[in-house]
Design a protein around this motif. Structure first.
Motif, PDB file in Angstrom:
ATOM      1  N   ILE A  17       0.844  -1.202   0.000  1.00  0.00           N
ATOM      2  CA  ILE A  17       0.000   0.000   0.000  1.00  0.00           C
ATOM      3  C   ILE A  17       0.880   1.254   0.000  1.00  0.00           C
ATOM      4  O   ILE A  17       0.645   2.188  -0.765  1.00  0.00           O
ATOM      5  N   ARG A  20       2.432   1.830  -3.364  1.00  0.00           N
ATOM      6  CA  ARG A  20       1.455   2.329  -4.343  1.00  0.00           C
ATOM      7  C   ARG A  20       1.069   3.779  -4.069  1.00  0.00           C
ATOM      8  O   ARG A  20       0.852   4.549  -4.993  1.00  0.00           O
ATOM      9  N   GLY A  24       1.535   7.461  -6.290  1.00  0.00           N
ATOM     10  CA  GLY A  24       0.408   8.341  -6.600  1.00  0.00           C
ATOM     11  C   GLY A  24      -0.877   7.614  -6.930  1.00  0.00           C
ATOM     12  O   GLY A  24      -1.752   8.165  -7.584  1.00  0.00           O
ATOM     13  N   ASP A  25      -0.993   6.363  -6.470  1.00  0.00           N
ATOM     14  CA  ASP A  25      -2.201   5.572  -6.722  1.00  0.00           C
ATOM     15  C   ASP A  25      -3.303   6.002  -5.742  1.00  0.00           C
ATOM     16  O   ASP A  25      -3.217   5.741  -4.540  1.00  0.00           O
ATOM     17  N   VAL A  26      -4.331   6.659  -6.265  1.00  0.00           N
ATOM     18  CA  VAL A  26      -5.407   7.179  -5.411  1.00  0.00           C
ATOM     19  C   VAL A  26      -6.103   6.055  -4.651  1.00  0.00           C
ATOM     20  O   VAL A  26      -6.465   6.197  -3.487  1.00  0.00           O
ATOM     21  N   TYR A  29      -4.371   5.134  -1.441  1.00  0.00           N
ATOM     22  CA  TYR A  29      -4.653   6.054  -0.332  1.00  0.00           C
ATOM     23  C   TYR A  29      -5.971   5.676   0.332  1.00  0.00           C
ATOM     24  O   TYR A  29      -6.108   5.692   1.538  1.00  0.00           O
ATOM     25  N   ARG A  30      -6.936   5.350  -0.492  1.00  0.00           N
ATOM     26  CA  ARG A  30      -8.251   4.972   0.020  1.00  0.00           C
ATOM     27  C   ARG A  30      -8.136   3.688   0.860  1.00  0.00           C
ATOM     28  O   ARG A  30      -8.715   3.571   1.928  1.00  0.00           O
ATOM     29  N   GLU A  31      -7.372   2.725   0.362  1.00  0.00           N
ATOM     30  CA  GLU A  31      -7.196   1.465   1.087  1.00  0.00           C
ATOM     31  C   GLU A  31      -6.516   1.702   2.433  1.00  0.00           C
ATOM     32  O   GLU A  31      -6.889   1.114   3.443  1.00  0.00           O
ATOM     33  N   TYR A  33      -6.583   4.433   4.156  1.00  0.00           N
ATOM     34  CA  TYR A  33      -7.558   5.105   5.020  1.00  0.00           C
ATOM     35  C   TYR A  33      -8.571   4.100   5.570  1.00  0.00           C
ATOM     36  O   TYR A  33      -8.851   4.076   6.765  1.00  0.00           O
ATOM     37  N   LEU A  58      -9.054  13.633  13.176  1.00  0.00           N
ATOM     38  CA  LEU A  58      -8.698  12.491  12.322  1.00  0.00           C
ATOM     39  C   LEU A  58      -8.323  12.962  10.915  1.00  0.00           C
ATOM     40  O   LEU A  58      -7.322  12.536  10.334  1.00  0.00           O
ATOM     41  N   GLN A  59      -9.127  13.872  10.397  1.00  0.00           N
ATOM     42  CA  GLN A  59      -8.878  14.397   9.052  1.00  0.00           C
ATOM     43  C   GLN A  59      -7.523  15.110   8.971  1.00  0.00           C
ATOM     44  O   GLN A  59      -6.735  14.845   8.067  1.00  0.00           O
ATOM     45  N   PHE A  62      -4.713  12.573   9.063  1.00  0.00           N
ATOM     46  CA  PHE A  62      -4.527  11.818   7.820  1.00  0.00           C
ATOM     47  C   PHE A  62      -3.905  12.667   6.710  1.00  0.00           C
ATOM     48  O   PHE A  62      -3.161  12.150   5.877  1.00  0.00           O
ATOM     49  N   VAL A  63      -4.205  13.949   6.721  1.00  0.00           N
ATOM     50  CA  VAL A  63      -3.559  14.834   5.745  1.00  0.00           C
ATOM     51  C   VAL A  63      -2.043  14.752   5.956  1.00  0.00           C
ATOM     52  O   VAL A  63      -1.270  14.612   4.997  1.00  0.00           O
ATOM     53  N   PHE A  66      -0.681  11.280   4.802  1.00  0.00           N
ATOM     54  CA  PHE A  66      -0.564  11.183   3.349  1.00  0.00           C
ATOM     55  C   PHE A  66       0.620  12.013   2.821  1.00  0.00           C
ATOM     56  O   PHE A  66       1.328  11.589   1.922  1.00  0.00           O
TER      57      PHE A  66
ATOM     58  N   VAL B  23     -15.265  12.663   6.308  1.00  0.00           N
ATOM     59  CA  VAL B  23     -13.815  12.734   6.545  1.00  0.00           C
ATOM     60  C   VAL B  23     -13.055  12.364   5.271  1.00  0.00           C
ATOM     61  O   VAL B  23     -12.162  13.084   4.827  1.00  0.00           O
ATOM     62  N   TRP B  24     -13.448  11.248   4.662  1.00  0.00           N
ATOM     63  CA  TRP B  24     -12.771  10.854   3.414  1.00  0.00           C
ATOM     64  C   TRP B  24     -13.039  11.861   2.294  1.00  0.00           C
ATOM     65  O   TRP B  24     -12.151  12.208   1.519  1.00  0.00           O
ATOM     66  N   LEU B  27     -10.699  14.526   2.750  1.00  0.00           N
ATOM     67  CA  LEU B  27      -9.318  14.072   2.530  1.00  0.00           C
ATOM     68  C   LEU B  27      -9.004  13.910   1.045  1.00  0.00           C
ATOM     69  O   LEU B  27      -7.908  14.223   0.587  1.00  0.00           O
ATOM     70  N   LEU B  31      -5.486  14.978  -1.346  1.00  0.00           N
ATOM     71  CA  LEU B  31      -4.514  13.925  -1.633  1.00  0.00           C
ATOM     72  C   LEU B  31      -3.302  14.513  -2.347  1.00  0.00           C
ATOM     73  O   LEU B  31      -3.454  15.346  -3.232  1.00  0.00           O
ATOM     74  N   PRO B  32      -2.107  14.064  -1.943  1.00  0.00           N
ATOM     75  CA  PRO B  32      -0.915  14.615  -2.602  1.00  0.00           C
ATOM     76  C   PRO B  32      -0.683  14.021  -3.991  1.00  0.00           C
ATOM     77  O   PRO B  32       0.419  13.741  -4.378  1.00  0.00           O
ATOM     78  N   VAL B  33      -1.787  13.828  -4.735  1.00  0.00           N
ATOM     79  CA  VAL B  33      -1.701  13.290  -6.095  1.00  0.00           C
ATOM     80  C   VAL B  33      -2.301  14.325  -7.017  1.00  0.00           C
ATOM     81  O   VAL B  33      -3.414  14.775  -6.798  1.00  0.00           O
ATOM     82  N   LYS B 177      -7.402  -5.705  -4.453  1.00  0.00           N
ATOM     83  CA  LYS B 177      -7.779  -5.252  -3.114  1.00  0.00           C
ATOM     84  C   LYS B 177      -8.463  -6.366  -2.316  1.00  0.00           C
ATOM     85  O   LYS B 177      -8.168  -6.591  -1.155  1.00  0.00           O
ATOM     86  N   LEU B 181      -6.819  -7.489   1.427  1.00  0.00           N
ATOM     87  CA  LEU B 181      -7.311  -6.821   2.642  1.00  0.00           C
ATOM     88  C   LEU B 181      -8.469  -7.587   3.253  1.00  0.00           C
ATOM     89  O   LEU B 181      -9.296  -8.078   2.553  1.00  0.00           O
TER      90      LEU B 181
END
Lengths: 188, 181
Positions: A17, A20, A24-26, A29-31, A33, A58-59, A62-63, A66, B23-24, B27, B31-33, B177, B181
């Motif tokens: 993870i 990835r 830069g795999d979005v 990041y989701r996984e 989180y 929490l937010q 996480f920033v 990341f 929250v997500w 976020l 994202l830094p993308v 995934k 997981l």
């Protein structure tokens, strides 16, 4: 799905993870989180005491997770690292709320097992409620020790106070919880 | 029972549900993308697919201009039928190969796929012209050009697809995934 709290060690899954995410795999990041958000939210909830504040903290945490993922050394534990970031964000939230973690004059913590606790029937909800009613300082110490499993020494370093103060505060907090639980279980 | 032991034994019962979806949602925006970077990377990988559409449309344009030219073109094609047979068989064969690749994997959009079909609009237009003007060399050579162009493109697509697939297989296995997981 949960990588935490069962796994403090890095696994091939966590390593993948991270790799990835760095690419830069979005979805990665989701996984990441999804894997950590529940456990980390619970830390925030225990530390702040309010769900809305817990979500905000929490937010923010996480920033930072990341953004700094590429700075994480390959041999350090991802879980411990994320947890530390979350705890630090909770602590700065408390400091903003003017909660001070101060030295206590005397280190007069009682001996463990001094009071026989076996006579009181504890329930999860009673214990939870009792901890929730503690003053912020006590609650922080008890949470970090009992739930986040940091040692007295680690807590001392996190809060910037001496280890003996942590021990004293912990013993006082525990005694307070014990009394509150006693009252609550009697009420029921 | 000691408080420490009680909590340890009932640890999971102390856990609340996770955070709410907002929250997500917040976020995701931070994202830094860079979305732009991703598009560019994707275009770099699939540049040739974009090029195909441009080529197909341009080719149809060239043919139209070609047909509208009044100037006689002295191209003699003696074995028209045989030539047609030769190209159509090979084109059909390539198209069959292409159809075996899942659409998602190939990544060609529907406009491009339609353009690649043997009997598409350009073909029908040429056929109509040819029927109206049998023996017209200009139309005949336009038809040949049409076949050649199509065949070259199909070859190119299949080549690129195989090359990319081989690269992907040797580099890494995609992580599913659900499996991990």
């Amino acid at each position: 799905m949960t990588l935490y709290p069962d796994n403090l060690e890095n696994t091939p899954v966590t390593n993948q993870i991270v790799v990835r995410c760095r690419k830069g795999d979005v979805r990665a990041y989701r996984e990441l989180y999804e894997a950590y958000s529940k456990a980390m939210y619970n830390i925030c909830l225990r530390m702040t005491g309010y769900s809305a504040d817990a979500e905000d903290v929490l937010q923010e945490a996480f920033v930072q997770v990341f953004k700094n993922l590429d700075k994480l050394a390959t041999d350090s534990s991802l879980t411990a690292w994320i947890k530390r970031i979350v705890v630090n964000h909770c602590l700065s939230y408390l400091r903003k709320k003017k909660v001070y973690f101060e030295e206590v004059g005397e280190t007069e913590y009682e001996e463990e097992n001094k009071v026989d606790e076996s006579e009181h029937a504890m329930t999860v909800s009673a214990v939870k409620e009792a901890i929730g009613q503690l003053p912020d300082g006590y609650r922080t110490v008890i949470n970090l020790y009992l739930f986040e499993e940091y040692s007295h020494r680690e807590i001392a370093s996190l809060l910037g106070i001496s280890e003996s103060t942590v021990k004293t505060q912990y013993m006082r907090a525990k005694e307070r919880v014990r009394q509150l639980v006693k009252i609550k279980t009697r009420e029921v | 029972m000691k408080l420490e032991d009680f909590i340890q034994q009932n640890r999971s019962a102390f856990e609340e549900e996770g955070p709410g979806p907002k929250v997500w949602a917040a976020l995701e925006k931070e994202l830094p993308v860079k979305q732009k970077t991703r598009v560019i990377t994707m275009m770099a990988r699939h540049w040739w697919k974009a090029a195909i559409l441009v080529a197909l449309v341009a080719n149809a344009g060239i043919l139209l201009t070609f047909l509208q030219t009044k100037k006689e073109v002295a191209v003699v094609i003696p074995e028209m039928q045989e030539m047609e047979q030769f190209y159509t068989t090979r084109i059909e064969q390539k198209l069959d190969e292409l159809k075996q690749i899942p659409a998602a994997e190939l990544g060609l959009d529907s406009t491009t796929r339609n353009e690649l079909e043997l009997r598409n609009e350009t073909y029908r237009m040429l056929e109509k012209e040819l029927a109206g003007n049998p023996g017209n060399e200009r139309i005949r050579s336009a038809m040949i050009r049409y076949y050649q162009m199509k065949l070259e493109l199909l070859d190119k697509i299949l080549d690129e697809h195989n090359k990319y697939n081989n690269d992907a297989n040797t580099n890494s296995t995609p992580l599913n995934k659900k499996d991990v997981l």
